[in-house]
Design a protein around this motif. Structure first.
Motif, PDB file in Angstrom:
ATOM      1  N   GLY A 131       0.828  -1.210   0.000  1.00 59.72           N
ATOM      2  CA  GLY A 131       0.000   0.000   0.000  1.00 59.72           C
ATOM      3  C   GLY A 131       0.858   1.254   0.000  1.00 59.72           C
ATOM      4  N   HIS A 132       0.301   2.306  -0.524  1.00 57.50           N
ATOM      5  CA  HIS A 132       1.059   3.562  -0.654  1.00 57.50           C
ATOM      6  C   HIS A 132       0.134   4.746  -0.884  1.00 57.50           C
ATOM      7  N   PHE A 133       0.628   5.942  -0.559  1.00 59.21           N
ATOM      8  CA  PHE A 133       0.139   7.186  -1.154  1.00 59.21           C
ATOM      9  C   PHE A 133       0.936   7.368  -2.445  1.00 59.21           C
ATOM     10  N   HIS A 134       0.452   8.166  -3.338  1.00 61.83           N
ATOM     11  CA  HIS A 134       1.302   8.564  -4.456  1.00 61.83           C
ATOM     12  C   HIS A 134       2.262   9.657  -3.983  1.00 61.83           C
ATOM     13  N   ALA A 135       3.486   9.634  -4.540  1.00 59.42           N
ATOM     14  CA  ALA A 135       4.474  10.651  -4.150  1.00 59.42           C
ATOM     15  C   ALA A 135       3.945  12.035  -4.517  1.00 59.42           C
TER      16      ALA A 135
ATOM     17  N   MET B 147      -4.684  10.683  -9.048  1.00 58.25           N
ATOM     18  CA  MET B 147      -5.687   9.622  -8.923  1.00 58.25           C
ATOM     19  C   MET B 147      -5.212   8.340  -9.625  1.00 58.25           C
ATOM     20  N   GLU B 148      -6.030   7.297  -9.508  1.00 48.53           N
ATOM     21  CA  GLU B 148      -5.709   6.024 -10.155  1.00 48.53           C
ATOM     22  C   GLU B 148      -7.006   5.252 -10.358  1.00 48.53           C
ATOM     23  N   ALA B 149      -7.076   4.483 -11.446  1.00 45.87           N
ATOM     24  CA  ALA B 149      -8.224   3.596 -11.680  1.00 45.87           C
ATOM     25  C   ALA B 149      -7.809   2.150 -11.429  1.00 45.87           C
ATOM     26  N   TYR B 150      -8.648   1.408 -10.697  1.00 47.98           N
ATOM     27  CA  TYR B 150      -8.477  -0.031 -10.490  1.00 47.98           C
ATOM     28  C   TYR B 150      -9.720  -0.726 -11.057  1.00 47.98           C
ATOM     29  N   PHE B 151      -9.552  -1.936 -11.579  1.00 47.58           N
ATOM     30  CA  PHE B 151     -10.676  -2.702 -12.134  1.00 47.58           C
ATOM     31  C   PHE B 151     -10.341  -4.175 -11.950  1.00 47.58           C
TER      32      PHE B 151
ATOM     33  N   ALA C  44      -4.348   6.970   0.366  1.00 41.94           N
ATOM     34  CA  ALA C  44      -3.526   5.757   0.337  1.00 41.94           C
ATOM     35  C   ALA C  44      -4.398   4.586  -0.076  1.00 41.94           C
ATOM     36  N   HIS C  45      -3.781   3.604  -0.777  1.00 41.71           N
ATOM     37  CA  HIS C  45      -4.553   2.466  -1.268  1.00 41.71           C
ATOM     38  C   HIS C  45      -3.751   1.183  -1.139  1.00 41.71           C
ATOM     39  N   ARG C  46      -4.478   0.151  -0.753  1.00 39.60           N
ATOM     40  CA  ARG C  46      -3.923  -1.192  -0.544  1.00 39.60           C
ATOM     41  C   ARG C  46      -5.004  -2.172  -0.965  1.00 39.60           C
TER      42      ARG C  46
ATOM     43  N   GLY D 223       4.288   8.441  -8.975  1.00 36.43           N
ATOM     44  CA  GLY D 223       5.285   7.941  -8.028  1.00 36.43           C
ATOM     45  C   GLY D 223       4.617   7.204  -6.870  1.00 36.43           C
ATOM     46  N   HIS D 224       5.449   6.659  -5.986  1.00 33.84           N
ATOM     47  CA  HIS D 224       4.926   5.882  -4.855  1.00 33.84           C
ATOM     48  C   HIS D 224       5.590   6.337  -3.563  1.00 33.84           C
ATOM     49  N   ASP D 225       4.788   6.626  -2.579  1.00 32.35           N
ATOM     50  CA  ASP D 225       5.289   6.951  -1.237  1.00 32.35           C
ATOM     51  C   ASP D 225       4.961   5.753  -0.336  1.00 32.35           C
TER      52      ASP D 225
HETATM   53 ZN    ZN Z   1      -1.109   3.608  -6.699  1.00 32.56          ZN
END
Ligand code: ZN
Ligand code: PAN
Length: 186
Positions: free
Chosen positions: A89-93, A98-102, A137-139, A159-161
């Motif tokens: 899991g991460h926040f974006h840097a 945003m981000e799309a998941y499917f 943040a997403h996991r 990026g990824h934090d």
């Molecule tokens: Zn992400």
């Protein structure tokens, strides 16, 4: 005018990407120290056991403004004590990205946490589509007995934090309680 073959193909049932160069990471038990709550149960797992892997297409260099990345994540079924196998899991840097998941196959949860550490989760089942808000943040968590696979499309400058999560974690964990997935305060 020429009509060409597609750039690459994503199998919408499995998430497998073919026809182009795919790059990814493998996360094994030995890569995930400190991620799961039950350290005793964690220490019983084989260090080389695969927990999840990615297969990504990077059409532009990391950090490019205005580009997108594409990738599938495959999470193995399993638990550490009562806690389901899941991503770091991460926040974006660039936290506003945003981000799309499917979802392709299997069942899971998308666990989300805002900057005030409010946590919530969405069910992921084949076809479910999720737009991760900015500053969130997403996991992902495999709550089923099969491989859980989902696609992602995100900005190439996001990026990824990982450090924030490594330091403070999420404020909730996805646990199997009486056989049912529950989101429980950490
Ligand atoms: Zn992400
Ligand atoms: C995804 C994730 C992928 C693996 O592509 O990177 O599911 O999870 P971790 O990166 O948290 O290990 C994504 O959210 N990209 O931004």
């Amino acid at each position: 005018m020429e009509i060409s073959a597609p750039q690459f193909v994503t199998d919408w049932k499995t998430g497998v990407v073919t026809g182009t160069e795919v790059q990814g990471v493998e996360r094994r038990v030995s890569d995930l120290g400190g991620v799961f709550a039950d350290e005793g149960a964690f220490s019983q797992l084989r260090p080389d056991r695969l927990v999840y892997r990615t297969a990504c297409v990077f059409p532009v260099p990391e950090g490019t403004e205005g580009g997108v990345f594409w990738g599938t994540t495959f999470i193995e079924p399993g638990t550490v004590g009562a806690e389901y196998f899941m991503t770091k899991g991460h926040f974006h840097a660039k936290a506003d990205r945003m981000e799309a998941y499917f979802t392709f196959g299997g069942t899971g949860l998308l666990v989300l946490m805002d900057t005030a550490r409010n946590c919530w989760a969405e069910e992921m089942t084949p076809g479910s589509t999720h737009l991760i808000p900015p500053y969130t943040a997403h996991r992902t968590v495999n709550t089923g007995d099969d491989v859980f696979s989902f696609g992602a499309c995100w900005p190439s400058d996001a990026g990824h934090d990982y450090d924030s999560i490594a330091e403070s974690g999420f404020s909730a964990r996805a646990l199997r309680v009486d056989g049912i997935p529950r989101l429980v305060p950490a």
